[in-house]
Scaffold this motif. Structure first.
Motif, mmCIF file in Angstrom:
data_model
loop_
_atom_site.group_PDB
_atom_site.id
_atom_site.type_symbol
_atom_site.label_atom_id
_atom_site.label_comp_id
_atom_site.label_asym_id
_atom_site.label_seq_id
_atom_site.Cartn_x
_atom_site.Cartn_y
_atom_site.Cartn_z
ATOM 1 N N PRO A 267 -71.919 21.811 41.132
ATOM 2 C CA PRO A 267 -72.210 22.635 42.186
ATOM 3 C C PRO A 267 -72.348 22.154 43.564
ATOM 4 N N CYS A 268 -71.784 22.849 44.466
ATOM 5 C CA CYS A 268 -71.796 22.262 45.857
ATOM 6 C C CYS A 268 -72.146 23.277 46.805
ATOM 7 N N PRO A 269 -73.356 23.690 47.309
ATOM 8 C CA PRO A 269 -73.914 24.771 47.704
ATOM 9 C C PRO A 269 -73.568 24.865 49.339
ATOM 10 N N ALA B 193 -67.835 24.814 44.711
ATOM 11 C CA ALA B 193 -67.606 23.863 43.718
ATOM 12 C C ALA B 193 -66.925 22.856 43.981
ATOM 13 N N ASP B 194 -67.489 21.493 43.612
ATOM 14 C CA ASP B 194 -66.760 20.299 43.850
ATOM 15 C C ASP B 194 -65.990 19.650 42.633
ATOM 16 N N LYS C 194 -75.665 35.549 47.804
ATOM 17 C CA LYS C 194 -76.894 35.360 46.870
ATOM 18 C C LYS C 194 -76.390 35.571 45.371
ATOM 19 N N VAL C 195 -77.265 35.159 44.508
ATOM 20 C CA VAL C 195 -77.120 35.440 43.092
ATOM 21 C C VAL C 195 -77.338 36.823 42.682
ATOM 22 N N MET D 223 -68.083 28.113 53.831
ATOM 23 C CA MET D 223 -66.962 27.805 54.661
ATOM 24 C C MET D 223 -65.592 28.388 54.199
ATOM 25 N N ARG D 224 -64.602 28.346 54.847
ATOM 26 C CA ARG D 224 -63.332 28.912 54.339
ATOM 27 C C ARG D 224 -62.826 28.081 53.412
ATOM 28 N N ASP D 225 -62.937 26.746 53.123
ATOM 29 C CA ASP D 225 -62.575 26.003 52.269
ATOM 30 C C ASP D 225 -63.703 25.894 51.269
ATOM 31 N N ALA D 226 -64.006 26.922 50.390
ATOM 32 C CA ALA D 226 -65.377 26.772 49.558
ATOM 33 C C ALA D 226 -65.026 26.121 48.195
ATOM 34 N N ILE D 227 -64.109 25.374 48.055
ATOM 35 C CA ILE D 227 -63.943 24.291 47.081
ATOM 36 C C ILE D 227 -63.345 23.153 47.355
#
Length: 687
Positions: A510-512, A557-558, A673-674, A517-521
């Motif tokens: 997980p990488c909150p 996600a990382d 949010k979840v 961000m635009r590059d969310a992974i």
């Protein structure tokens, strides 16, 4: 002066700009928003809706000073368009409706300008309205924006009609002739009367001027006695100094629609807002690969070309054109420029100055000015342009994730190519527009809001003449891992009697911090065997486009590819397919959550009855109220809340209908949010 006009929607930005152009002599006839013939709102969508959806630039002269002016949108869906414009401005004019004071979006753009340290003037517009209240509007700037206001003018009324202003610096009453028959002469003629102690406004004006003296003395640390026997030029210089340092915000007033107060506003732009040499831009869009000092960097570029592309447009005649701000050096027609972001050179085929939707050829654009380039194919919004290749790397824009999407299809296969071209053009113009392709080749269009999506779809149909079907607007849910997992597997397949085995091992964490961000992974691949690693990374990225819960993209996600092995000759497609399968199996272990985009809500209204009705409607939409406050002595109230984007579709129209237009709404994305288990089950049933 490189200035911007910014405000809440319908505060009078475009009307004010039209009057500036008229009184500067740049146009001979004033246009009108209702007639759809203003200079700055030239897109069919803007003419039809009567609002600005795209920032427009124009250059004109006033008092021997060139003014490069950018008119920005006021609707929240186009906040990123405002952000792009602010990056190249040296100063701004913030316009406020005199009957409303600070509104939701005017607060938003004010904070954006704060983020860029932009000096600005405040212009209280629409003082001709019956409900206009100059003192209350100024008070709202102090309370809601924490602005240290410096009142330079007072409104003048005759028989309850707004007719002019009192200039507190020169102690003059300026009244405009409101009886001129021709609308294109109205506002040209004004009378200037020097105030004396015999005038009824003398005491009030003298007291207000004393307040100016005290503020300026305190703000720029002058001794009070320095105001004795000083020249007008010295006073203007002190106010200019305090404005540029953002010690205070000069406040003026007028009625742009009634042609009152425009000339003094233009004088204030020249007198108080900075010229390019007064501003030290921090070059936030560049970072040195080495550890050189930023001041050395600035000195190095003092005489060589440094420019930034802040806007890309597609012109029917010229093709792709690039709006650039030149920070240093000289931009010349025919020169090759190095695009730092793209790592390639492009030649300036044509160089122009801008006049709304018209362009005039020029040979040179000097430092501090704004120009237009044609002939570039790779440059997009935010790219940095240099005279030649340098040891620099450019920082990319951080653009929020879009919250709405819809499918796009053409009725005729012959228009498929034209649609893809149109989408490519729109993405270059506006980086907040996203285009993706699902597993079946369908086109998915994403944007920042309902109006944003509607404008994009309308442009595709009207400007690009494409007969396309746009599916219903849907909410851009996301999925994200909650556990760090490592998954390793061996995949085998026989192709033409040859057995191929691929071993893949990945770690998902997980990488909150990536979730907005635009590059969310973030995918990290091994350094060995670049070709094999690339194929594996391609598979990981492909798998993350479709999560395991409801098939929405994975964010936050990382991912590290720990192992990627295959025997020589293994097809790259098999490696990619194996990585896809391994990633999806890892996501099953990572206990993913379903995320939904949230919307920050700000509503201003008056009256307890309306307040209760609004709160009841928000409760039905699962909104969480964070604050309810009274904004002034007239009973105006403000509600701050947060609600799921899915619940806010169509809310603007609903609120307007339920309150008969007596409520002001601002919506902007506030992250993810979840989703609760109950709502997750509801979504599964819908799908």
């Amino acid at each position: 002066r490189n200035i911007g006009i910014m405000a809440h929607i319908d505060a009078g930005k475009t009307t004010t700009t039209e009057r500036m152009l008229f009184y500067s002599g740049y146009i001979n006839k004033m246009g009108d928003i209702d007639s759809g013939n203003t200079v700055m709102d030239y897109l069919p969508t803007e003419i039809e809706r009567g609002i600005t959806v795209q920032s427009a630039a124009i250059s004109f002269n006033w008092d021997n000073t060139q003014i490069n002016l950018i008119d920005t949108p006021g609707h929240v869906d186009f906040t990123i368009e405002v952000e792009r414009a602010l990056r190249v401005l040296d100063g701004a004019v913030a316009i406020f409706d005199g009957s409303r004071g600070v509104e939701a979006q005017s607060r938003m753009v004010w904070l954006q300008a704060d983020g860029h340290n932009i000096p600005r003037l405040a212009y209280i517009n629409k003082m001709d309205k019956t409900e206009a209240n100059f003192a209350a509007s100024v008070d709202s700037l102090k309370r809601q924006l924490k602005a240290n206001t410096l009142i330079l003018q007072l409104p003048v009324f005759q028989a309850n009609q707004f007719v002019g202003v009192i200039d507190l610096i020169t102690m003059e009453r300026i009244e405009w002739d409101m009886q001129v028959v021709s609308p294109n002469q109205n506002g040209r003629n004004c009378t200037i009367h020097k105030l004396t102690n015999k005038d009824k406004e003398w005491e009030t004006s003298l007291s207000a001027k004393s307040s100016i003296i005290e503020q300026v003395c305190f703000g720029i640390l002058l001794h009070f006695h320095m105001w004795n026997n000083v020249t007008l030029e010295k006073v203007l210089s002190w106010i200019r100094h305090g404005t540029i340092d953002r010690t205070f915000v000069p406040v003026l007033c007028g009625s742009s629609y009634k042609n009152v107060g425009i000339q003094p506003l233009l004088n204030a732009v020249v007198d108080y807002l900075p010229q390019p040499s007064d501003i030290q831009h921090p070059f936030l869009y560049l970072s040195l690969k080495s550890n050189k000092n930023l001041s050395l960097f600035r000195r190095y570029y003092d005489n060589t070309l440094l420019a930034m592309a802040f806007k890309v447009l597609h012109d029917k005649r010229l093709g792709s054109i690039i709006f650039v701000r030149v920070y240093s050096g000289t931009l010349e027609s025919g020169r090759k420029l190095y695009n730092v972001n793209k790592g390639k050179e492009e030649k300036v085929l044509r160089l122009m100055t801008v006049y709304a939707d018209e362009y005039k050829d020029t040979k040179v654009i000097k430092a501090g000015n704004i120009g237009v380039i044609s002939g570039f194919q790779s440059t997009v919004t935010g790219d940095t342009l240099l005279e030649s290749k340098q040891a620099l790397e450019a920082a990319t824009d951080v653009i929020p994730e879009p919250v709405f999407f819809c499918s796009v299809e053409v009725y005729s296969p012959t228009q498929e190519k034209a649609l893809r071209h149109a989408l490519d053009v729109l993405c270059k113009e506006d980086p907040s527009v996203r285009v993706n392709f699902d597993d079946y080749g369908s086109i998915m269009l994403s944007g920042m809001g309902e109006l944003h999506m509607d404008v994009v779809s309308q442009r595709i149909k009207s400007e690009f003449k494409i007969d396309a079907y746009f599916g219903p607007i849907q909410v851009a849910y996301r999925e994200c891992p909650t556990l760090q997992v490592t998954h390793k597997a061996m995949y085998s397949r026989t192709i033409l009697d040859n057995l191929y085995e691929v071993e893949i091992a990945i770690q998902i964490s997980p990488c909150p911090e990536l979730s907005t961000m635009r590059d969310a992974i973030n995918v990290q691949k091994p350094a060995y065997n670049p070709e094999l690693s690339y194929s594996a990374a391609l598979g990981v990225i492909q798998a993350l486009q479709q999560g395991n819960i409801l098939g929405y993209p994975v964010m936050g996600a990382d991912v590290r590819i720990l192992t990627a092995r295959a025997k020589r000759g293994c097809p790259s497609g098999l490696i990619t397919a194996s990585a896809v399968k391994c990633t999806r199996e890892a996501l099953d272990k990572a206990s993913c959550d379903l995320l939904e985009p949230m919307m920050q809500i700000e509503i201003s209204t008056r009256g307890e009855n309306l307040m209760q009705k609004i709160l009841g409607d928000l409760a039905k939409r699962h909104a969480k109220i964070s604050d309810i406050s009274t904004t002034d002595n007239d009973g105006n109230m403000k509600i701050l809340a947060e609600a799921p984007v899915s619940e806010m579709k169509g809310y603007a129209s609903s609120l307007r209908s339920s309150t008969s237009g007596n409520a002001d709404l601002s919506l902007h994305p506030s992250g993810y949010k979840v989703v609760t288990q109950e709502r997750k089950l509801q979504l599964k049933r819908k799908i």
